[in-house]
Write a protein that holds these residues in place. Structure first.
Motif, PDB file in Angstrom:
ATOM      1  N   PRO A 124       0.829  -1.209   0.000  1.00 49.83           N
ATOM      2  CA  PRO A 124       0.000   0.000   0.000  1.00 49.83           C
ATOM      3  C   PRO A 124       0.861   1.255   0.000  1.00 49.83           C
ATOM      4  N   ALA A 125       0.226   2.401  -0.079  1.00 50.49           N
ATOM      5  CA  ALA A 125       0.952   3.668  -0.008  1.00 50.49           C
ATOM      6  C   ALA A 125       1.574   3.814   1.376  1.00 50.49           C
ATOM      7  N   VAL A 126       2.847   4.136   1.401  1.00 53.16           N
ATOM      8  CA  VAL A 126       3.584   4.327   2.654  1.00 53.16           C
ATOM      9  C   VAL A 126       4.069   5.765   2.681  1.00 53.16           C
ATOM     10  N   LYS A 127       3.891   6.430   3.815  1.00 47.71           N
ATOM     11  CA  LYS A 127       4.253   7.838   3.931  1.00 47.71           C
ATOM     12  C   LYS A 127       5.335   8.032   4.989  1.00 47.71           C
ATOM     13  N   ARG A 133       4.095  -1.923  11.685  1.00 48.94           N
ATOM     14  CA  ARG A 133       4.473  -3.260  12.157  1.00 48.94           C
ATOM     15  C   ARG A 133       4.496  -4.163  10.930  1.00 48.94           C
ATOM     16  N   LEU A 134       5.655  -4.754  10.659  1.00 50.44           N
ATOM     17  CA  LEU A 134       5.864  -5.442   9.388  1.00 50.44           C
ATOM     18  C   LEU A 134       6.468  -6.827   9.607  1.00 50.44           C
ATOM     19  N   ALA A 135       6.064  -7.756   8.754  1.00 48.52           N
ATOM     20  CA  ALA A 135       6.738  -9.050   8.660  1.00 48.52           C
ATOM     21  C   ALA A 135       7.744  -8.943   7.516  1.00 48.52           C
ATOM     22  N   GLN A 169       3.980  -8.775   4.838  1.00 46.42           N
ATOM     23  CA  GLN A 169       2.709  -8.169   5.217  1.00 46.42           C
ATOM     24  C   GLN A 169       2.968  -7.156   6.327  1.00 46.42           C
ATOM     25  N   GLY A 170       1.961  -6.321   6.594  1.00 46.23           N
ATOM     26  CA  GLY A 170       2.169  -5.316   7.630  1.00 46.23           C
ATOM     27  C   GLY A 170       0.911  -4.534   7.944  1.00 46.23           C
ATOM     28  N   GLU A 171       1.000  -3.771   9.011  1.00 44.04           N
ATOM     29  CA  GLU A 171      -0.112  -2.911   9.423  1.00 44.04           C
ATOM     30  C   GLU A 171       0.454  -1.592   9.938  1.00 44.04           C
ATOM     31  N   ARG A 172      -0.278  -0.523   9.622  1.00 43.27           N
ATOM     32  CA  ARG A 172       0.118   0.810  10.055  1.00 43.27           C
ATOM     33  C   ARG A 172      -0.289   1.006  11.505  1.00 43.27           C
TER      34      ARG A 172
END
Length: 746
Positions: A124-127, A133-135, A169-172
């Motif tokens: 996704p877009a990353v700013k 939190r990322l794998a 994968q990851g979550e903001r």
């Protein structure tokens, strides 16, 4: 003072050429000796310079050692871990791939480097400023190693990036905030402006974000020697500061500046504030810091110390930059920026009387091209023959028109129509410029010079200094003769009956160069992934660094991308007499490839070649064109991607032929390198070309175990980099990664 500062600089830059860092105890001894030399009572004019040189050397080595110790632990190499970190810098997105840097990283039960560079395919877009939190599949910093190739590992270490990674994968965890988020928002605002498709160029000039430049843009800039115009450097910082300084000076000359404010201190102060503001806007990376330091010192010199000469602020700037970041000497930009300043001082410092502006401007361009030639050669960078003409036009175009419009347009964005109008005009000027640069690049592409002996380089460097010396320096004309060997260096001749073989380090792919005394063959051309074409970026520069401008034959084993992806770029970059392939109909028509035929034989300079292709092949891998090379009874078999059935067919067609060197079929895949094939060849060594942590698991552990059981020496491109061997000399091969560089993974 100058002697001591020069000695300190020598001690700091010595780090650049170290094959390995000295042990800690030796550095401690040298530091004590340096301190004693500075503080001791013994009298000698060399005491202080020696002490400063030793202390500078120790500081640089300790700094480098701390960066090496911050690299990812070998135990975590290749593992996938959940981690948390903050996005810094400006993330880059291209072709669905997002690349960004993380700082303040942490993970359970693992110690991670302070800074990481990760890639997220389809992410996704990353700013900037966000926390995620990322794998991540973690990797130690490692790059491809080729003759005169871009040293990715040195670049990573200079930026103190201790790990690479691929995000699964990851979550903001938190939204963007702070100055980092503000720069990212400003970039999005710039990219939203319709500026004739040159929004990426405006972002590069305003924010130092060059991710919006296409590969075609970079090629045009490199071919014309104008890369410095679109990458924020001392020129941009100095230009903006000069505009502010000139504004105050002009008002003072017209009598419009307030008399209660001395104009010179005011001009210097405003220029310094403007330069620092531009630096912050551009992210204040090391090149920008270097430019700001140089400018501030020059302004101080202009105010108070002009009587001490212009060399003083240059030396002081070098020392301050290297004391703050000793690893800056690993980056080509450090040498080119300070080298350019030194050349201009050398050229204009000794002139008598004033010159017209047009004469000064023209002289600056051609002297810079000649003066920087030895540096470009020493750094292994391409040399643009059209650079004097391109810069003569492009530098004022960008400096006096595009940059002011881009900066003031950015500041005026809150004003409806005004800011966008100025940015659109700047984008239009950039578009015209790139069209002109494209014409120059087509007319005269950059020249990748071959490697030259040290004595040729020293002779050429002396000649360059003589050519650009001020009028009145004796024997200036002799400098032109001393430059000639740089363009026509002594040629390395392969002995009759021998073949020099180089397995180019192209990652997950294959490209092997075979040279005889008067002929050259390329077996496969490496992969192409998106904008990265290994034919253009790796194979052609490698061939040109070897002094090769013509291929007598390019043999593409089969049409898979990892073998054929770079073929078109090779054909564009070199003269290719003939193209042969096991799958000619599957290759681009522009290659005009001929079919590989079994039993085709030829001889070049006493070296024998023979091709083979399995007539019963049912797949592209099985259809690989196999090449057997025989030099004085020592043989090398290049196999492409053949599998076990094709291996059996080759053995049946060539009974009782022993092959000393084998290129691992299919990069060491489990479907190849059968025990029967290896026993039949009776090889003693095998060449493996593959990418680190590749998705295919090449080479397979079972295949490696098979090699080990038969006693084969394995030359793996991941462990050895590019591999050289001299066929017919019956000698071991050598890998470029084994050459001494303290920053390289061994």
């Amino acid at each position: 003072m100058r002697t001591g500062m020069f000695a300190l600089a020598l001690g700091l830059v010595a780090l650049r050429w170290l094959p390995a860092l000295p042990p800690g105890w030796l550095l401690a001894v040298l530091a004590v000796l340096g301190a004693l030399a500075l503080l001791g009572g013994w009298q000698s004019h060399l005491r202080r310079p020696l002490g400063l040189a030793l202390l500078g050397f120790c500081w640089a080595c300790w700094s480098a050692q701390s960066a090496l110790e911050d690299r990812l632990s070998p135990a975590l190499d290749g593992q996938t871990r959940w981690l948390q970190g903050r996005v810094v810098g400006l993330p880059a997105e291209s072709g669905g791939v997002v690349r960004f840097q993380l700082e303040q990283t942490s993970a359970r039960r693992a110690v991670l480097p302070a800074r990481m560079r990760v890639t997220w395919h389809g992410g996704p877009a990353v700013k900037a400023g966000e926390t995620w939190r990322l794998a991540v599949k973690l990797k130690r910093p490692r790059g491809l190693v080729n003759p005169q190739g871009f040293d990715y590992e040195a670049w990573l270490l200079a930026k103190r990036i201790g790990a690479l990674g691929t995000v699964k994968q990851g979550e903001r965890l938190s939204a963007a905030a702070g100055p980092l988020a503000w720069r990212d928002q400003l970039r999005q605002r710039l990219l939203a402006v319709e500026a004739f498709g040159r929004e990426g160029g405006l972002a590069a000039l305003v924010l130092g974000d060059d991710s919006g430049l296409s590969s075609a843009d970079w090629r045009a800039l490199q071919d014309t020697g104008t890369v410095h115009l679109l990458v924020i450097s001392g020129q941009h910082i100095g230009l903006f500061a000069g505009l502010l300084y000139g504004l105050v000076a002009g008002l003072a000359r017209l009598g419009l500046w307030p008399q209660r404010l001395p104009w010179l201190p005011s001009a210097c102060f405003l220029a310094a504030v403007g330069a620092l503001g531009y630096g912050v806007l551009a992210g204040f990376q090391v090149p920008v810091q270097r430019a700001c330091v140089m400018l501030l010192l020059m302004l101080i010199w202009r105010l108070r110390f002009r009587h001490l000469g212009v060399a003083l602020p240059i030396l002081l700037a070098i020392d301050l930059v290297l004391l703050a970041e000793p690893l800056a000497s690993l980056q080509p930009g450090f040498w080119l920026s300070f080298g350019a300043v030194a050349i201009l001082v050398w050229v204009f410092g000794g002139r008598l009387g004033a010159w017209p502006w047009w004469r000064s401007w023209g002289r600056a361009q051609w002297t810079m091209s000649i003066g920087l030639l030895p540096l470009l050669l020493g750094l292994g960078l391409p040399i643009s023959l059209s650079a004097p003409l391109a810069n003569l036009l492009a530098v004022p175009w960008v400096s006096l028109a595009v940059v002011p419009l881009a900066l003031f347009g950015t500041l005026a964005l809150p004003i409806p129509w005004v800011g966008e109008g100025m940015l659109q005009l700047a984008g239009g000027l950039l578009e015209v410029l790139f069209r002109l640069l494209g014409l120059l690049a087509d007319w005269q592409p950059a020249w990748q010079a071959p490697q030259v002996p040290a004595w040729v380089w020293a002779l050429g460097a002396t000649g360059a200094l003589l050519v650009v010396a001020p009028t009145g320096v004796p024997v200036r004309a002799l400098g032109l003769a001393m430059l000639v060997p740089l363009f026509y260096p002594p040629q390395h001749a392969v002995p009759e009956g021998l073949a020099e073989v180089l397995q180019v380090d192209v990652g997950q792919g294959l490209a092997i160069v075979v040279r005889t005394r008067q002929h050259t063959l390329l077996y496969d051309a490496g992969p192409r992934y998106g904008d990265f074409d290994s034919g253009e970026r790796l194979v052609v520069p490698t061939l040109r660094s070897l002094g090769i401008a013509r291929l007598d034959r390019m043999l593409i084993s089969h049409a898979d991308n990892d073998h054929a992806g770079g073929a078109l770029a090779v054909q564009r970059g070199l003269v290719v007499t003939e193209v042969v392939s096991g799958e000619p109909d599957e290759l681009p028509p522009a290659l005009q490839a001929k079919a590989c035929t079994s039993g085709a034989r030829w001889q070049w300079d006493g070296v024998h070649f023979q091709t083979w292709r399995w007539a019963k092949a049912t797949s592209g891998n099985q259809a690989s064109c196999v090449l057997l090379i025989d030099a004085g009874g020592e043989r090398l078999l290049l196999t492409g991607d053949i599998d076990v059935p094709a291996e059996a067919a080759w053995l049946a067609a060539h009974p009782d032929i022993q092959v000393q060197w084998l290129q691992a079929p299919h990069h060491g895949s489990r479907t190849s390198s059968s025990a029967a094939f290896l026993r039949g060849l009776a090889s003693h060594s095998v060449l493996v070309s593959r990418g680190a942590h590749n998705a295919y698991g090449h080479p397979h552990p079972q295949v490696l175990a098979r090699y080990q059981a038969l006693g084969l020496a394995v030359y793996d491109s991941v462990e050895h980099g590019a591999v050289r061997l001299r066929l017919g000399a019956f000698a071991p091969a050598g890998g470029l990664r084994k050459e001494g560089r303290f920053w390289r993974e061994k």
